[in-house]
Design a protein around this motif. Structure first.
Motif, PDB file in Angstrom:
ATOM      1  N   GLY A 177      60.720  46.144  23.901  1.00 26.70           N
ATOM      2  CA  GLY A 177      59.542  46.788  23.342  1.00 26.70           C
ATOM      3  C   GLY A 177      59.813  47.693  22.149  1.00 26.70           C
ATOM      4  N   HIS A 178      61.074  47.793  21.765  1.00 26.74           N
ATOM      5  CA  HIS A 178      61.403  48.659  20.631  1.00 26.74           C
ATOM      6  C   HIS A 178      60.969  48.018  19.312  1.00 26.74           C
ATOM      7  CE1 HIS A 178      63.692  51.535  23.037  1.00 26.74           C
ATOM      8  NE2 HIS A 178      64.081  50.479  23.733  1.00 26.74           N
ATOM      9  N   ARG A 179      60.313  48.808  18.492  1.00 33.18           N
ATOM     10  CA  ARG A 179      59.863  48.308  17.195  1.00 33.18           C
ATOM     11  C   ARG A 179      60.474  49.121  16.060  1.00 33.18           C
ATOM     12  NH1 ARG A 179      59.191  44.975  20.084  1.00 33.18           N
ATOM     13  NH2 ARG A 179      57.319  43.834  20.708  1.00 33.18           N
ATOM     14  N   SER A 180      61.236  50.089  16.451  1.00 30.40           N
ATOM     15  CA  SER A 180      61.808  50.991  15.450  1.00 30.40           C
ATOM     16  C   SER A 180      63.265  51.251  15.825  1.00 30.40           C
ATOM     17  CB  SER A 180      61.005  52.292  15.483  1.00 30.40           C
ATOM     18  OG  SER A 180      60.885  52.818  14.198  1.00 30.40           O
ATOM     19  N   ILE A 181      64.136  50.463  15.252  1.00 28.69           N
ATOM     20  CA  ILE A 181      65.540  50.490  15.645  1.00 28.69           C
ATOM     21  C   ILE A 181      66.407  50.969  14.494  1.00 28.69           C
ATOM     22  CG2 ILE A 181      67.465  49.080  16.467  1.00 28.69           C
ATOM     23  CD1 ILE A 181      65.262  47.070  17.461  1.00 28.69           C
ATOM     24  N   CYS A 204      65.746  42.008  11.843  1.00 32.84           N
ATOM     25  CA  CYS A 204      64.612  42.891  11.560  1.00 32.84           C
ATOM     26  C   CYS A 204      63.583  42.176  10.695  1.00 32.84           C
ATOM     27  CB  CYS A 204      65.078  44.155  10.838  1.00 32.84           C
ATOM     28  SG  CYS A 204      65.890  45.324  11.930  1.00 32.84           S
ATOM     29  N   GLU A 205      64.086  41.524   9.708  1.00 35.56           N
ATOM     30  CA  GLU A 205      63.218  40.803   8.781  1.00 35.56           C
ATOM     31  C   GLU A 205      62.384  39.771   9.544  1.00 35.56           C
ATOM     32  OE1 GLU A 205      63.827  39.243   4.271  1.00 35.56           O
ATOM     33  OE2 GLU A 205      64.685  41.023   5.204  1.00 35.56           O
ATOM     34  N   ARG A 206      63.076  38.987  10.326  1.00 34.70           N
ATOM     35  CA  ARG A 206      62.402  37.921  11.058  1.00 34.70           C
ATOM     36  C   ARG A 206      61.362  38.474  12.036  1.00 34.70           C
ATOM     37  NH1 ARG A 206      63.658  35.470  15.476  1.00 34.70           N
ATOM     38  NH2 ARG A 206      65.731  36.369  15.633  1.00 34.70           N
ATOM     39  N   LEU A 207      61.704  39.610  12.628  1.00 37.81           N
ATOM     40  CA  LEU A 207      60.819  40.190  13.638  1.00 37.81           C
ATOM     41  C   LEU A 207      59.778  41.135  13.042  1.00 37.81           C
ATOM     42  CD1 LEU A 207      62.035  38.779  15.926  1.00 37.81           C
ATOM     43  CD2 LEU A 207      63.513  40.732  16.339  1.00 37.81           C
ATOM     44  N   GLY A 208      59.880  41.320  11.729  1.00 40.42           N
ATOM     45  CA  GLY A 208      58.933  42.213  11.072  1.00 40.42           C
ATOM     46  C   GLY A 208      59.184  43.679  11.350  1.00 40.42           C
ATOM     47  N   LEU A 209      60.469  44.046  11.513  1.00 35.94           N
ATOM     48  CA  LEU A 209      60.822  45.442  11.803  1.00 35.94           C
ATOM     49  C   LEU A 209      61.312  46.149  10.541  1.00 35.94           C
ATOM     50  CD1 LEU A 209      60.303  44.821  14.663  1.00 35.94           C
ATOM     51  CD2 LEU A 209      62.725  45.011  15.166  1.00 35.94           C
ATOM     52  N   ARG A 210      61.013  47.409  10.470  1.00 36.63           N
ATOM     53  CA  ARG A 210      61.494  48.186   9.343  1.00 36.63           C
ATOM     54  C   ARG A 210      62.977  48.499   9.560  1.00 36.63           C
ATOM     55  NH1 ARG A 210      61.554  53.513   7.614  1.00 36.63           N
ATOM     56  NH2 ARG A 210      60.887  54.257   9.664  1.00 36.63           N
ATOM     57  N   THR A 241      63.064  54.562  18.232  1.00 41.10           N
ATOM     58  CA  THR A 241      63.127  54.693  19.693  1.00 41.10           C
ATOM     59  C   THR A 241      64.453  54.167  20.232  1.00 41.10           C
ATOM     60  OG1 THR A 241      62.088  52.532  19.960  1.00 41.10           O
ATOM     61  CG2 THR A 241      60.633  54.465  19.935  1.00 41.10           C
ATOM     62  N   ALA A 242      65.197  53.505  19.354  1.00 43.60           N
ATOM     63  CA  ALA A 242      66.490  52.976  19.789  1.00 43.60           C
ATOM     64  C   ALA A 242      67.507  53.090  18.669  1.00 43.60           C
ATOM     65  CB  ALA A 242      66.347  51.518  20.203  1.00 43.60           C
ATOM     66  N   ILE A 243      68.767  53.288  19.066  1.00 39.54           N
ATOM     67  CA  ILE A 243      69.860  53.286  18.100  1.00 39.54           C
ATOM     68  C   ILE A 243      70.772  52.122  18.433  1.00 39.54           C
ATOM     69  CG2 ILE A 243      72.008  54.451  17.455  1.00 39.54           C
ATOM     70  CD1 ILE A 243      70.616  57.064  17.455  1.00 39.54           C
ATOM     71  N   PHE A 244      71.071  51.337  17.424  1.00 39.30           N
ATOM     72  CA  PHE A 244      72.026  50.242  17.581  1.00 39.30           C
ATOM     73  C   PHE A 244      73.284  50.701  16.841  1.00 39.30           C
ATOM     74  CE2 PHE A 244      72.580  45.316  16.970  1.00 39.30           C
ATOM     75  CZ  PHE A 244      73.770  45.383  17.682  1.00 39.30           C
ATOM     76  N   ALA A 245      74.331  51.016  17.594  1.00 43.22           N
ATOM     77  CA  ALA A 245      75.543  51.539  16.969  1.00 43.22           C
ATOM     78  C   ALA A 245      76.470  50.398  16.558  1.00 43.22           C
ATOM     79  CB  ALA A 245      76.261  52.486  17.919  1.00 43.22           C
ATOM     80  N   ALA A 246      77.109  50.566  15.426  1.00 40.27           N
ATOM     81  CA  ALA A 246      77.974  49.522  14.874  1.00 40.27           C
ATOM     82  C   ALA A 246      79.192  49.254  15.749  1.00 40.27           C
ATOM     83  CB  ALA A 246      78.419  49.905  13.473  1.00 40.27           C
ATOM     84  N   THR A 247      79.610  50.267  16.492  1.00 45.47           N
ATOM     85  CA  THR A 247      80.736  50.109  17.418  1.00 45.47           C
ATOM     86  C   THR A 247      80.494  50.972  18.646  1.00 45.47           C
ATOM     87  OG1 THR A 247      82.040  51.992  16.657  1.00 45.47           O
ATOM     88  CG2 THR A 247      82.333  49.937  15.446  1.00 45.47           C
ATOM     89  N   ASP A 248      81.162  50.649  19.707  1.00 47.71           N
ATOM     90  CA  ASP A 248      81.041  51.452  20.929  1.00 47.71           C
ATOM     91  C   ASP A 248      81.518  52.876  20.703  1.00 47.71           C
ATOM     92  OD1 ASP A 248      80.036  49.294  22.238  1.00 47.71           O
ATOM     93  OD2 ASP A 248      81.622  49.165  23.738  1.00 47.71           O
ATOM     94  N   THR A 249      82.565  53.028  19.915  1.00 47.48           N
ATOM     95  CA  THR A 249      83.057  54.386  19.683  1.00 47.48           C
ATOM     96  C   THR A 249      81.987  55.215  18.980  1.00 47.48           C
ATOM     97  OG1 THR A 249      84.194  53.585  17.716  1.00 47.48           O
ATOM     98  CG2 THR A 249      85.536  53.929  19.666  1.00 47.48           C
ATOM     99  N   ASN A 250      81.294  54.603  18.025  1.00 51.04           N
ATOM    100  CA  ASN A 250      80.175  55.285  17.399  1.00 51.04           C
ATOM    101  C   ASN A 250      79.134  55.666  18.443  1.00 51.04           C
ATOM    102  OD1 ASN A 250      80.618  55.562  14.612  1.00 51.04           O
ATOM    103  ND2 ASN A 250      80.218  53.395  14.268  1.00 51.04           N
ATOM    104  N   ALA A 251      78.818  54.720  19.302  1.00 49.40           N
ATOM    105  CA  ALA A 251      77.799  54.951  20.331  1.00 49.40           C
ATOM    106  C   ALA A 251      78.196  56.117  21.227  1.00 49.40           C
ATOM    107  CB  ALA A 251      77.599  53.692  21.156  1.00 49.40           C
ATOM    108  N   LEU A 252      79.474  56.197  21.549  1.00 51.11           N
ATOM    109  CA  LEU A 252      79.956  57.292  22.382  1.00 51.11           C
ATOM    110  C   LEU A 252      79.763  58.639  21.680  1.00 51.11           C
ATOM    111  CD1 LEU A 252      80.718  55.744  24.763  1.00 51.11           C
ATOM    112  CD2 LEU A 252      83.073  55.656  23.998  1.00 51.11           C
TER     113      LEU A 252
END
Lengths: 334, 334
Positions: A177-181, A204-210, A241-252
């Motif tokens: 349900g995230h539209r803003s990642i 994002c492009e395909r899904l119409g996300l900014r 509403t969501a963060i997609f981190a480039a690496t797990d270490t970043n996410a940590l």
DNA sequence: TTGAAAGCGCTAACAA
DNA sequence: TTGTTAGCGCTTTCAA
């Protein structure tokens, strides 16, 4: 501490030393009796074949050079473990060296490995510029790049489909349900990062996300840098509403910063990583992430390298493995 | 892919190949002119010394064998990293092998390393029984045991003062007001564990504390085993306010089990680890623990080994490093 | 200061 | 089936 040599055994067995060699190498031109007798004597005398001398005449050390940025990194230590296992099962051993992300050292290590007459090199480059620096050596020694995608370079590498992995991630968050990642930790100088960012952008492009980015201005990805980046990010208004981190270490790092300001994951913010390092599966962390199949990466890399060595192939191969989503508990529906 | 040899250089330079060797090895019996000229030609021809051939005549490979249970273990990967760095700074490289806690393999690996003519071995035994198995090799190759304390065995080792470490831990918890401390994960077959348990017992005795144990019946320490053990433990009545885990991995398992039943650390229960693996410093985990100084362990081990190699010492040395308390947030006052 | 030659421990081609 | 010998690329002793 002087070791027993083939000559000592020959003397004890009353044969010429080439006969001993034949017994040892499994040559067919020797009678079973003498072979058995000689092998027995070898055992009694604690004879161990001098691999260095053998390497000298065989022109093969059965040694693989492994150059990593650092084994003291959960991703690479896992890789190193599987590389050793796979190499050993194929009759090779590994010389392990850490470049510490220093391209000068990478060059020196190639030189060193060549001097040591390793049969081939498994190279985990510290960045995109590594390729240019080690290029002169590639014609002198069979080399497989691992981890880093060299794009169209005419060299063998095995890596993960980072582009596809990023798409899988975005699609997963979308389904939640995230539209803003926000894509977090994109970094220059690494093709891996480049491809992940491209995959994110395409999805994002395909899904119409900014598209929203938080760029990593540091020279590497680590928890510390991720934390510093996130600190800054969280001081601004949140439009995602969501963060997609480039690496797990970043996410940590993000997780740590979130903790500090009382931002709850996944309640207030979903967090998705990339790599699936072992830290991510730890209790309390439970990071949902895109897995790089490390064991597979390792064994494919070793096999490809050994094939290259044995066939003396002149071509190159690009092996791209497909990553998979590992669902844990850092992502929730909006 | 054939490499340039000393003969090729000699031909190009118009000298004998022993002269080239002299230029390369830094021998004083050569004129500066010819040396400079030859070195220049070496560079032009991309000459790299064949270390294997050199090793053959020098009877030294400048190679150290490193036998670990698994680099895919945060404690050992950190050790491995520092071992490589230290060894390299001393002119050595490492051949890394994982025993996967298999004593048969440990024996095979010693054999293998001897065959490869490594100058010495750094050995992290998988348990107390490893010593007996590899004993026959110890007279054939300089070996340093690392991590495991061999007690009174006449062999060189470097380890941490596990006994003292456990005492430090108990004292710390005592100072926090804890009077009922459970020792978690004690395991048979490991001197390290034995010593830690003894240290715990001694401290309890001195402080007038009742001793409580939760024995690890598995063959190794891991998060998974720790978790299973803790699950069981928590199903019984709790008569302690703090758990002192034999290893950080055990502590992590406890943490996971506690999480599941809503037991809050450190609010409801204090938790202390041992080792300070990198996982313990991760956000959300923040485990208070007793640190094994890994970098120091690595460099002392390498230095001791190289000294042993170079001096051809016949004696042995026991180096015991002092551990230190790392305060994070898994322990609280009662 | 330089060259010739032996030898490190092994494999393999050639002879017997 | 077994022995003799050359040679892998290097260092080092001995001679020049």
């Amino acid at each position: 501490m002087k070791n027993v040599t083939i000559k000592d055994v020959a003397r004890a067995a009353g044969v010429s030393y080439s006969t001993v060699s034949r017994a040892l190498t499994g040559s067919p031109e020797i009678s079973e009796d003498t072979r058995a007798r000689i092998l027995q004597i070898c055992k009694e005398m604690n004879y161990t074949t001098n691999t260095v001398a053998r390497a000298m005449v065989m022109k093969s050390t059965k040694l693989l050079g492994v150059i990593l940025t650092s084994v003291n990194n959960p991703f690479m230590s896992e890789l190193a473990y599987h590389i050793d296992r796979q190499a050993r099962s194929r009759g090779y051993n590994i010389i392990l060296c850490n470049s510490s992300r220093d391209v000068e050292q990478e060059r020196d290590l190639f030189e060193l490995m060549i001097g040591r007459q390793v049969d081939g090199i498994l190279f985990f480059p510290s960045g995109a510029e590594s390729y240019e620096l080690v290029k002169p050596y590639l014609s002198r020694i069979p080399t497989i790049f691992i981890g880093e995608n060299l794009r169209e370079a005419p060299e063998s590498y095995v890596s993960v489909d980072n582009y596809r992995g990023a798409q899988i991630g975005v699609e997963y968050l979308y389904r939640l349900g995230h539209r803003s990642i926000l894509y977090f930790g994109r970094r220059r100088g690494s093709t891996t990062h480049q491809l992940r960012a491209e995959g994110y952008a395409a999805a994002c492009e395909r899904l119409g996300l900014r598209q929203q980015y938080c760029i990593n201005t540091f020279s590497a990805s680590s928890i510390k840098y991720g934390y510093q980046l996130a600190k800054q990010l969280f001081s601004q208004e949140r439009r995602y509403t969501a963060i997609f981190a480039a690496t797990d270490t970043n996410a940590l790092g993000v997780m740590q910063a979130a903790e500090e300001i009382g931002l709850r994951i996944p309640k207030d913010l979903s967090l998705l990583g990339f790599d699936n390092i072992r830290d991510s599966g730890l209790p309390r962390i439970e990071l949902t992430t895109i897995e790089q199949p490390k064991k597979m990466l390792a064994s494919v890399a070793v096999d490809t390298l050994i094939d290259k060595i044995q066939d003396e192939q002149t071509g190159y191969s690009h092996r791209i493995l497909t990553p998979a989503l590992i669902e844990r508990s850092s992502c929730a529906p909006v």
